[in-house]
Design a protein around this motif. Structure first.
Motif, PDB file in Angstrom:
ATOM      1  N   UNK A   1       0.716  -1.158   0.122  1.00 35.53           N
ATOM      2  CA  UNK A   1       0.095   0.016  -0.014  1.00 35.53           C
ATOM      3  C   UNK A   1       0.936   1.162   0.047  1.00 35.53           C
ATOM      4  N   UNK A   2       0.393   2.152  -0.648  1.00 34.59           N
ATOM      5  CA  UNK A   2       1.239   3.507  -0.763  1.00 34.59           C
ATOM      6  C   UNK A   2       0.580   4.184   0.353  1.00 34.59           C
ATOM      7  N   UNK A   3       1.703   4.709   1.386  1.00 36.38           N
ATOM      8  CA  UNK A   3       1.289   5.248   2.688  1.00 36.38           C
ATOM      9  C   UNK A   3       2.151   6.661   2.891  1.00 36.38           C
ATOM     10  N   UNK A   4       1.346   7.654   3.581  1.00 37.86           N
ATOM     11  CA  UNK A   4       2.110   9.033   3.364  1.00 37.86           C
ATOM     12  C   UNK A   4       3.194   9.164   4.454  1.00 37.86           C
ATOM     13  N   UNK A   5       4.043   9.732   4.039  1.00 44.64           N
ATOM     14  CA  UNK A   5       5.379  10.018   4.481  1.00 44.64           C
ATOM     15  C   UNK A   5       6.183  10.981   3.845  1.00 44.64           C
ATOM     16  N   UNK A   6       7.649  11.397   4.279  1.00 45.21           N
ATOM     17  CA  UNK A   6       8.082  12.512   3.712  1.00 45.21           C
ATOM     18  C   UNK A   6       8.447  11.974   2.264  1.00 45.21           C
ATOM     19  N   UNK A   7       8.808  10.959   2.188  1.00 45.08           N
ATOM     20  CA  UNK A   7       9.405  10.278   0.819  1.00 45.08           C
ATOM     21  C   UNK A   7       8.513   8.981   0.481  1.00 45.08           C
ATOM     22  N   UNK A   8       8.178   8.289  -0.789  1.00 43.13           N
ATOM     23  CA  UNK A   8       7.142   7.429  -0.849  1.00 43.13           C
ATOM     24  C   UNK A   8       7.618   6.363   0.025  1.00 43.13           C
ATOM     25  N   UNK A   9       6.553   5.719   0.674  1.00 44.22           N
ATOM     26  CA  UNK A   9       6.489   4.687   1.672  1.00 44.22           C
ATOM     27  C   UNK A   9       5.533   3.498   1.180  1.00 44.22           C
ATOM     28  N   UNK A  10       6.171   2.446   1.469  1.00 45.63           N
ATOM     29  CA  UNK A  10       5.170   1.165   0.831  1.00 45.63           C
ATOM     30  C   UNK A  10       4.790   0.372   2.206  1.00 45.63           C
ATOM     31  N   UNK A  11       3.599   0.312   2.644  1.00 50.01           N
ATOM     32  CA  UNK A  11       3.290  -0.521   3.917  1.00 50.01           C
ATOM     33  C   UNK A  11       3.142  -1.937   3.067  1.00 50.01           C
ATOM     34  N   UNK A  12       3.641  -2.851   3.906  1.00 49.64           N
ATOM     35  CA  UNK A  12       3.690  -4.316   3.316  1.00 49.64           C
ATOM     36  C   UNK A  12       2.897  -5.266   4.286  1.00 49.64           C
ATOM     37  N   UNK A  13       2.394  -6.171   3.335  1.00 52.36           N
ATOM     38  CA  UNK A  13       1.611  -7.277   3.995  1.00 52.36           C
ATOM     39  C   UNK A  13       2.212  -8.692   3.452  1.00 52.36           C
ATOM     40  N   UNK A  14       2.813  -9.512   4.404  1.00 49.90           N
ATOM     41  CA  UNK A  14       3.357 -10.895   3.999  1.00 49.90           C
ATOM     42  C   UNK A  14       2.460 -11.748   4.252  1.00 49.90           C
ATOM     43  N   UNK A  15       1.985 -12.696   3.759  1.00 50.63           N
ATOM     44  CA  UNK A  15       1.153 -13.827   3.854  1.00 50.63           C
ATOM     45  C   UNK A  15       2.138 -15.033   3.419  1.00 50.63           C
ATOM     46  N   UNK A  16       1.980 -16.077   4.559  1.00 47.89           N
ATOM     47  CA  UNK A  16       2.739 -17.232   4.245  1.00 47.89           C
ATOM     48  C   UNK A  16       2.251 -18.428   5.242  1.00 47.89           C
TER      49      UNK A  16
END
Length: 245
Positions: free
Chosen positions: A130-145
Motif C-alpha cells: 500500500x502507498x502510505x503518506x510519509x516525507x518520501x514514498x513509503x510502502x506498507x507491506x503485508x506478507x502472507x505465508x
C-alpha cells in the motif's frame, strides 16, 4: 512464520541499539525488512549475509536502508559469494545507498519496484503493498505465508488504508514514533502509539508490535497510549524480540 526484531529505534540508533530491522523466516526462506543503521551486526548473530534470500525496504530514509550497503559488501567480499540478492523497494528509494558502492551494487542486487496493488511472490510469501503518506514514498507491506499474515506500516502518517493493510493480520508491526501526538509539520507523515492502537483495533489484528520509537523514549507511555483502544497482545519492538505466528 517467525519475526525477529534486529532493531526498532527511530531516526538514529541510540547507544547499544539499532534502527529498524526485521528478519522474517518461513519454510527456510529468510527475508530482511528495512536494514537500517546498525542492523547488520545484529543480523550476523543469527544468519550469514549469504543466507538472506530477499530484502524488502519500505522507503529510502537511511534509518530504514543504510545497512543494505554493508550487507552487500559482506556478500560480495565474503567466501560464500552468493547469487545476486533480490531487493524490493519503491522506485528510486535505494538510489542513494546503492551509489555508495556502485560496482558491488550493480552485480549484487536484482532490483524490484514495489507498486501498490500489485501482488508479488517472494519465496514462499505473497507480498501486497500500500502507498502510505510519509516525507518520501513509503510502502506498507503485508506478507502472507502458511496461513499467517504480518503487516508492517513502514513510516506513515494517518491513512484510512492502514486498516486495509492490517485487516485480520496475525501481527501488525506499526510505526509509533511518539506516544500521543506528532509535533507540528510532521503530523501528516508520522504516527503515534495511540493511532497504532486504534488501527489495530479497527483492523482486528491479533497482535500489535510498536516500533520506531523516538530515541530515548521509554516504552511505557507508548504501551499505555496504544492500550486505551487496543486490547490484544501488545509490546514494543526491542532487539531480540521474536514473534512466532
Amino acid at each position: 512464520m517467525r519475526l525477529t526484531v534486529l532493531g526498532g529505534c527511530g531516526a538514529w540508533p541510540a547507544a547499544g541499539q539499532a534502527c529498524s530491522g526485521y528478519l522474517v523466516e518461513h519454510d527456510g526462506f529468510r527475508v530482511l525488512i528495512d536494514p537500517g543503521y546498525a542492523v547488520l551486526p545484529r543480523l550476523l548473530r543469527l544468519a550469514g549475509a549469504e543466507e538472506i534470500d530477499a530484502v524488502l525496504v519500505t522507503h529510502g530514509h537511511p534509518d530504514h536502508c543504510a545497512d543494505l550497503n554493508p550487507l552487500l559488501r559482506a556478500r560480495a567480499l565474503g567466501d560464500a559469494r552468493p547469487p545476486a540478492l533480490p531487493v524490493y523497494a519503491p522506485e528510486g528509494a535505494l538510489d542513494a545507498v546503492l551509489r555508495l558502492d556502485a560496482r558491488m551494487s550493480a552485480r549484487g542486487v536484482v532490483p524490484h519496484d514495489l507498486v501498490p496493488s500489485r501482488a508479488l511472490e517472494v519465496g514462499p510469501f505473497r507480498l501486497d503493498t500500500w502507498a502510505l503518506p510519509h516525507h518520501v514514498p513509503n510502502a506498507g507491506l503485508r506478507l502472507s505465508g502458511g496461513g499467517k499474515v504480518m503487516a508492517y506500516t513502514g513510516d506513515t502518517g494517518p491513512a484510512d488504508t492502514l486498516v486495509d493493510l492490517a485487516r485480520d493480520a496475525d501481527l501488525l508491526l506499526a510505526e509509533a514514533t511518539y506516544p500521543e501526538q506528532v509535533p507540528g509539520e510532521d503530523a501528516p507523515y508520522l504516527s503515534t502509539a495511540a493511532q497504532a492502537g486504534r488501527t489495530a483495533a479497527a483492523a482486528g489484528a491479533a497482535r500489535l508490535l510498536l516500533t520506531h520509537l523516538w530515541p530515548g523514549t521509554e516504552p511505557e507511555p507508548a504501551l499505555a497510549a496504544a492500550a486505551r483502544s487496543y486490547s490484544g497482545e501488545l509490546a514494543v519492538a526491542s532487539q531480540g524480540t521474536t514473534v512466532c505466528l
